[in-house]
Write a protein that holds these residues in place. Sequence first.
Motif, mmCIF file in Angstrom:
data_model
loop_
_atom_site.group_PDB
_atom_site.id
_atom_site.type_symbol
_atom_site.label_atom_id
_atom_site.label_comp_id
_atom_site.label_asym_id
_atom_site.label_seq_id
_atom_site.Cartn_x
_atom_site.Cartn_y
_atom_site.Cartn_z
ATOM 1 N N ALA A 166 4.419 -12.026 -3.830
ATOM 2 C CA ALA A 166 4.677 -10.908 -4.731
ATOM 3 C C ALA A 166 3.884 -9.675 -4.317
ATOM 4 C CB ALA A 166 4.337 -11.309 -6.167
ATOM 5 N N VAL A 167 2.603 -9.872 -4.003
ATOM 6 C CA VAL A 167 1.769 -8.746 -3.572
ATOM 7 C C VAL A 167 2.229 -8.233 -2.219
ATOM 8 C CG1 VAL A 167 -0.576 -8.052 -2.960
ATOM 9 C CG2 VAL A 167 -0.202 -9.532 -4.927
ATOM 10 N N ALA A 168 2.605 -9.156 -1.314
ATOM 11 C CA ALA A 168 3.060 -8.741 0.011
ATOM 12 C C ALA A 168 4.297 -7.860 -0.085
ATOM 13 C CB ALA A 168 3.340 -9.974 0.871
ATOM 14 N N GLU A 169 5.241 -8.245 -0.949
ATOM 15 C CA GLU A 169 6.454 -7.440 -1.120
ATOM 16 C C GLU A 169 6.116 -6.086 -1.733
ATOM 17 O OE1 GLU A 169 10.121 -6.352 -0.612
ATOM 18 O OE2 GLU A 169 9.560 -8.410 -0.118
ATOM 19 N N ALA A 170 5.212 -6.079 -2.716
ATOM 20 C CA ALA A 170 4.825 -4.817 -3.338
ATOM 21 C C ALA A 170 4.117 -3.900 -2.341
ATOM 22 C CB ALA A 170 3.926 -5.085 -4.540
ATOM 23 N N VAL A 171 3.233 -4.452 -1.522
ATOM 24 C CA VAL A 171 2.529 -3.650 -0.517
ATOM 25 C C VAL A 171 3.508 -3.098 0.511
ATOM 26 C CG1 VAL A 171 0.870 -3.791 1.380
ATOM 27 C CG2 VAL A 171 0.302 -4.782 -0.832
ATOM 28 N N THR A 172 4.502 -3.901 0.888
ATOM 29 C CA THR A 172 5.532 -3.413 1.806
ATOM 30 C C THR A 172 6.283 -2.235 1.207
ATOM 31 O OG1 THR A 172 5.797 -5.622 2.751
ATOM 32 C CG2 THR A 172 7.591 -4.065 3.094
ATOM 33 N N ASN A 173 6.621 -2.332 -0.084
ATOM 34 C CA ASN A 173 7.309 -1.220 -0.746
ATOM 35 C C ASN A 173 6.428 0.030 -0.802
ATOM 36 O OD1 ASN A 173 9.583 -2.767 -1.196
ATOM 37 N ND2 ASN A 173 8.948 -3.401 -3.245
ATOM 38 N N ILE A 174 5.128 -0.182 -1.064
ATOM 39 C CA ILE A 174 4.208 0.960 -1.092
ATOM 40 C C ILE A 174 4.178 1.643 0.276
ATOM 41 C CG2 ILE A 174 1.777 1.610 -1.295
ATOM 42 C CD1 ILE A 174 1.499 -0.608 -3.406
ATOM 43 N N THR A 175 4.152 0.854 1.328
ATOM 44 C CA THR A 175 4.088 1.403 2.686
ATOM 45 C C THR A 175 5.359 2.158 3.043
ATOM 46 O OG1 THR A 175 2.597 -0.372 3.379
ATOM 47 C CG2 THR A 175 3.784 0.802 5.111
ATOM 48 N N ARG A 176 6.513 1.579 2.670
ATOM 49 C CA ARG A 176 7.783 2.140 3.137
ATOM 50 C C ARG A 176 8.337 3.236 2.227
ATOM 51 N NH1 ARG A 176 11.203 -3.318 4.805
ATOM 52 N NH2 ARG A 176 9.921 -3.940 6.606
ATOM 53 N N HIS A 177 8.202 3.066 0.919
ATOM 54 C CA HIS A 177 8.991 3.895 0.011
ATOM 55 C C HIS A 177 8.183 4.772 -0.941
ATOM 56 C CE1 HIS A 177 12.240 1.302 1.357
ATOM 57 N NE2 HIS A 177 11.637 0.231 0.844
ATOM 58 N N SER A 178 6.924 4.446 -1.221
ATOM 59 C CA SER A 178 6.267 5.077 -2.368
ATOM 60 C C SER A 178 5.792 6.500 -2.108
ATOM 61 C CB SER A 178 5.074 4.219 -2.815
ATOM 62 O OG SER A 178 4.027 4.279 -1.857
ATOM 63 N N GLY A 179 5.311 6.783 -0.903
ATOM 64 C CA GLY A 179 4.677 8.064 -0.643
ATOM 65 C C GLY A 179 3.374 8.233 -1.405
ATOM 66 N N ALA A 180 2.710 7.107 -1.681
ATOM 67 C CA ALA A 180 1.493 7.127 -2.494
ATOM 68 C C ALA A 180 0.291 7.564 -1.674
ATOM 69 C CB ALA A 180 1.240 5.743 -3.089
ATOM 70 N N GLY A 181 -0.726 8.057 -2.404
ATOM 71 C CA GLY A 181 -1.995 8.394 -1.764
ATOM 72 C C GLY A 181 -3.025 7.294 -1.930
ATOM 73 N N ARG A 182 -2.894 6.516 -3.006
ATOM 74 C CA ARG A 182 -3.807 5.409 -3.252
ATOM 75 C C ARG A 182 -3.036 4.280 -3.935
ATOM 76 N NH1 ARG A 182 -8.908 6.412 -2.199
ATOM 77 N NH2 ARG A 182 -9.530 4.472 -3.215
ATOM 78 N N ALA A 183 -3.551 3.078 -3.755
ATOM 79 C CA ALA A 183 -2.947 1.902 -4.385
ATOM 80 C C ALA A 183 -4.059 0.934 -4.746
ATOM 81 C CB ALA A 183 -1.926 1.239 -3.459
ATOM 82 N N GLY A 184 -3.734 -0.005 -5.610
ATOM 83 C CA GLY A 184 -4.738 -0.981 -6.032
ATOM 84 C C GLY A 184 -4.092 -2.303 -6.412
ATOM 85 N N ILE A 185 -4.854 -3.364 -6.201
ATOM 86 C CA ILE A 185 -4.428 -4.720 -6.557
ATOM 87 C C ILE A 185 -5.532 -5.325 -7.413
ATOM 88 C CG2 ILE A 185 -3.788 -7.011 -5.699
ATOM 89 C CD1 ILE A 185 -3.123 -5.589 -2.999
ATOM 90 N N ARG A 186 -5.149 -5.860 -8.556
ATOM 91 C CA ARG A 186 -6.115 -6.541 -9.416
ATOM 92 C C ARG A 186 -5.567 -7.906 -9.799
ATOM 93 N NH1 ARG A 186 -6.028 -3.471 -13.337
ATOM 94 N NH2 ARG A 186 -5.347 -4.706 -15.133
ATOM 95 N N ILE A 187 -6.378 -8.926 -9.602
ATOM 96 C CA ILE A 187 -5.960 -10.288 -9.925
ATOM 97 C C ILE A 187 -7.063 -10.949 -10.735
ATOM 98 C CG2 ILE A 187 -6.824 -11.165 -7.710
ATOM 99 C CD1 ILE A 187 -4.514 -13.227 -7.834
ATOM 100 N N ASP A 188 -6.654 -11.610 -11.796
ATOM 101 C CA ASP A 188 -7.629 -12.233 -12.690
ATOM 102 C C ASP A 188 -6.976 -13.421 -13.366
ATOM 103 O OD1 ASP A 188 -9.975 -12.719 -13.954
ATOM 104 O OD2 ASP A 188 -9.991 -10.897 -15.181
ATOM 105 N N ARG A 189 -7.807 -14.226 -13.974
ATOM 106 C CA ARG A 189 -7.312 -15.409 -14.669
ATOM 107 C C ARG A 189 -7.924 -15.453 -16.060
ATOM 108 N NH1 ARG A 189 -7.412 -21.708 -12.518
ATOM 109 N NH2 ARG A 189 -6.730 -22.685 -14.468
ATOM 110 N N GLU A 190 -7.056 -15.680 -17.044
ATOM 111 C CA GLU A 190 -7.493 -15.871 -18.427
ATOM 112 C C GLU A 190 -6.890 -17.162 -18.931
ATOM 113 O OE1 GLU A 190 -6.623 -12.576 -20.904
ATOM 114 O OE2 GLU A 190 -7.577 -11.085 -19.593
ATOM 115 N N GLY A 191 -7.746 -18.144 -19.116
ATOM 116 C CA GLY A 191 -7.246 -19.446 -19.558
ATOM 117 C C GLY A 191 -6.391 -20.084 -18.491
ATOM 118 N N ASP A 192 -5.154 -20.386 -18.854
ATOM 119 C CA ASP A 192 -4.231 -21.035 -17.924
ATOM 120 C C ASP A 192 -3.188 -20.069 -17.389
ATOM 121 O OD1 ASP A 192 -5.493 -23.473 -18.249
ATOM 122 O OD2 ASP A 192 -4.207 -24.102 -19.897
ATOM 123 N N THR A 193 -3.503 -18.782 -17.359
ATOM 124 C CA THR A 193 -2.560 -17.780 -16.869
ATOM 125 C C THR A 193 -3.226 -16.915 -15.805
ATOM 126 O OG1 THR A 193 -1.479 -17.695 -19.031
ATOM 127 C CG2 THR A 193 -0.995 -15.918 -17.504
#
Length: 424
Positions: A342-369
């Motif tokens: 999921a992150v790989a596909e999102a990063v690919t989209n950011i690289t190809r299509h977004s025209g963004a200046g900055r990006a961020g990834i946050r991953i965390d766990r709460e309980g069983d999610t």
Amino acid sequence: MPPKDNDAKPLRELVVTGVNAVFLSLERLAGGLVTALMALFALTALTVVLLTCLLGIGLLFLPAALRVVRAVADRERHRLTRWGPPVPSPGGDDGPRTAVAALVSLVRDVRVRRDLAWLACHSTLGLVTGLLGVLLPVIAVRDSTFPLWWWLLPPDTAGASIGVPVHDWYTALAVGLMGVAWGAIMFGFEPGLAWLQSWPGRRLLGPHSRIVLNERIAELTVTRAAALRSHTSELRRIERSLHDGAQSRLVSVIIQLGSARRMLQTDPARADSALERAQTAAEDALAELRGLVRGILPPVLETHDLEGALSALAAGCSVPCTVEAGDLGSVASSIEATAYFAVAEAVTNITRHSGAGRAGIRIDREGDTLYVHIHDDGGGGATESGGTGMSGIRRRVEAHDGTFAVDSPVGGPTRIRVELPCAS
């Protein structure tokens, strides 16, 4: 002096919290009193309609009566949602439109029967608790201030709120103390009355366990079917890749090796170039097999944890990309792979299509999610129908009973949220 101020601060906070709880409870009870009066009206109307059904006349009005019941129940659901966990409406239409449909609903529809049970409870218990909750503050204020104005009343009409007659100042002061007692009772009982008033609604107006189970079965049926389709498509992709790619190259290697073997006997000078071509073809086949395996389960997850694998993806992004990770604990490899893809596909989209200046990834766990957030400050406009791989992410996520959401208005920013169950 400072220690006394410090000791008084918790007391002030306690008093403020208590007063706030009383006012909130009073507001809830007043709203519940309104819906209780509506429920009493709906119950009375429905009773009249049901009685006249014995004569046949009420059948004409039965669908409208049941629609009124649904509307009152939905009003209570909305009120309960404002003051606590959401109580969703069952959805669908507003109620039956024909007499036959209304009779069938009364007999078979569990939601209608639960609405009617709530109607009976709320028009009685809800009405009583609402009246008590609203009258208690009025009585408390009336009696506590009674010594200030009792002498203005005619002698035969002066009395406490509970009917005790007052003819002198001693009795008037006693009524004032009684008002203070009513205020203490109000502070102690208002939150409890508000909870008691809302309890039948939360028990009866929420989704029935059978309905929740049926909806869950339907949801799982859809997600499992999508997972099977995705799995079949993936198998076909792997088969095509093996047949058209690696297998063809290996056949070419075998042919070139056979040709080189014959050349060793007839033309040894040309055999060396044939062996070199066979080696190149074998290396290409090996590289293609590695790429195919990498598409099934990323090797980086074997050598790094999920945070390290996502950091590697962020490092390969064309825009500055940060990674924040909490304590993830032990996560199944299939969940890690889904989050990674999921992150790989999102990063690919950011690289190809977004025209963004900055990006961020946050991953965390709460309980069983497991929660994964990807965001960028690009131009937005990402949709699942735009051919950007978002639908593929959804299929992967929903195959694990997860949820996937995209918020990408035109002009940006883009936010992607993935939730994956990761119970051990």
